[in-house]
Motif scaffolding. Structure first.
Motif, short mmCIF file in Angstrom:
data_model
loop_
_atom_site.label_atom_id
_atom_site.label_comp_id
_atom_site.label_asym_id
_atom_site.label_seq_id
_atom_site.Cartn_x
_atom_site.Cartn_y
_atom_site.Cartn_z
N ARG A 31 3.72 29.83 -12.03
CA ARG A 31 3.06 29.16 -10.90
C ARG A 31 3.74 27.83 -10.57
O ARG A 31 4.02 27.54 -9.40
CB ARG A 31 1.58 28.93 -11.22
CG ARG A 31 0.77 28.44 -10.03
CD ARG A 31 -0.68 28.18 -10.38
NE ARG A 31 -1.36 29.27 -11.07
CZ ARG A 31 -1.92 30.32 -10.47
NH1 ARG A 31 -1.88 30.42 -9.17
NH2 ARG A 31 -2.52 31.26 -11.17
N LEU B 218 7.10 28.45 -8.95
CA LEU B 218 6.95 28.94 -7.59
C LEU B 218 6.55 27.84 -6.63
O LEU B 218 7.00 27.79 -5.48
CB LEU B 218 5.92 30.07 -7.57
CG LEU B 218 5.77 30.84 -6.28
CD1 LEU B 218 7.06 31.58 -5.95
CD2 LEU B 218 4.62 31.82 -6.37
N GLU B 219 5.72 26.92 -7.08
CA GLU B 219 5.20 25.87 -6.21
C GLU B 219 6.11 24.65 -6.11
O GLU B 219 5.93 23.83 -5.21
CB GLU B 219 3.81 25.45 -6.69
CG GLU B 219 2.78 26.56 -6.53
CD GLU B 219 1.43 26.23 -7.16
OE1 GLU B 219 1.32 25.18 -7.83
OE2 GLU B 219 0.50 27.03 -6.99
N SER B 220 7.06 24.51 -7.01
CA SER B 220 7.94 23.34 -7.01
C SER B 220 8.96 23.44 -5.88
O SER B 220 9.62 24.47 -5.73
CB SER B 220 8.70 23.22 -8.33
OG SER B 220 7.81 23.05 -9.39
N ALA C 66 0.92 32.90 -2.49
CA ALA C 66 1.65 31.70 -2.10
C ALA C 66 2.50 31.93 -0.85
O ALA C 66 3.18 31.01 -0.39
CB ALA C 66 2.52 31.21 -3.26
N ARG D 187 9.68 31.42 0.29
CA ARG D 187 10.17 31.68 -1.06
C ARG D 187 10.36 33.16 -1.23
O ARG D 187 9.69 33.97 -0.61
CB ARG D 187 9.15 31.19 -2.10
CG ARG D 187 8.90 29.71 -2.15
CD ARG D 187 10.12 28.88 -2.53
NE ARG D 187 10.70 29.22 -3.81
CZ ARG D 187 10.42 28.61 -4.96
NH1 ARG D 187 9.55 27.64 -4.99
NH2 ARG D 187 11.01 28.98 -6.07
#
Length: 166
Positions: A23, A26-28, A60, A103
């Motif tokens: 997570r 993926l979010e960075s 996401a 992404r």
């Protein structure tokens, strides 16, 4: 499908640190690693973990490509076709993401069945993906020593060895 996904989510337990690692990556905006290599014995939960990863990535808004070494002919064209990137890609191309800023997550399950492609994945495929792409390899064996021999890959690779849950 939604009912099945809901039941799978409820039955998935443990692996909090592995889920959080994915997570965060993926979010960075600038991921600390580009490739997550998961390995462990048969039946330890690698495929279930990839199911959770795919769900997190989809939520996401990431484009997700899942490949299974049991169903895939171990050849570069077959991999590129399954990922949906075969058209217009030559030896010097860089792979384009589906939409600007989106992404992309590429997951290989049963990676041990694609052992003959390991060098190609390491030296050709992943280096041509956008830096925002997160690649996950899941198989029974630890990564080949070539992944760790390269100083750049040592920085861009995270290896997770799955063990039995308590």
């Amino acid at each position: 499908g939604d009912v099945l996904a809901s039941r799978r989510r409820r039955r998935f337990v443990g692996r909090r640190s592995e889920v959080e690692l994915f997570r965060v990556a993926l979010e960075s905006p600038e991921p600390q690693f580009l490739l997550l290599y998961i390995h462990g014995p048969p039946g330890i939960g690698k495929t279930s973990l990839l199911d959770v990863y795919a769900e997190i990535a989809a939520e996401a808004g990431a484009s997700v490509a899942r490949l299974d070494g049991r169903d895939l002919v171990p050849s570069p064209p077959a991999v590129l076709q399954d990922i949906g990137l075969l058209d217009g890609l030559d030896a010097d191309s860089t792979v384009a993401v589906p939409s600007r800023g989106a992404r992309m997550v590429i997951m290989f399950d049963n990676y041990e069945r694609l052992a003959s492609l390991d060098e190609w994945v390491r030296t050709w495929l992943v280096p041509r993906l956008p830096a925002t792409t997160l690649t996950v390899l899941a198989g029974r064996a630890a990564p080949d020593s070539a992944w760790r021999a390269d100083p750049a890959w040592r920085e861009l690779l995270r290896v997770v060895s799955l063990r039995n849950l308590s």
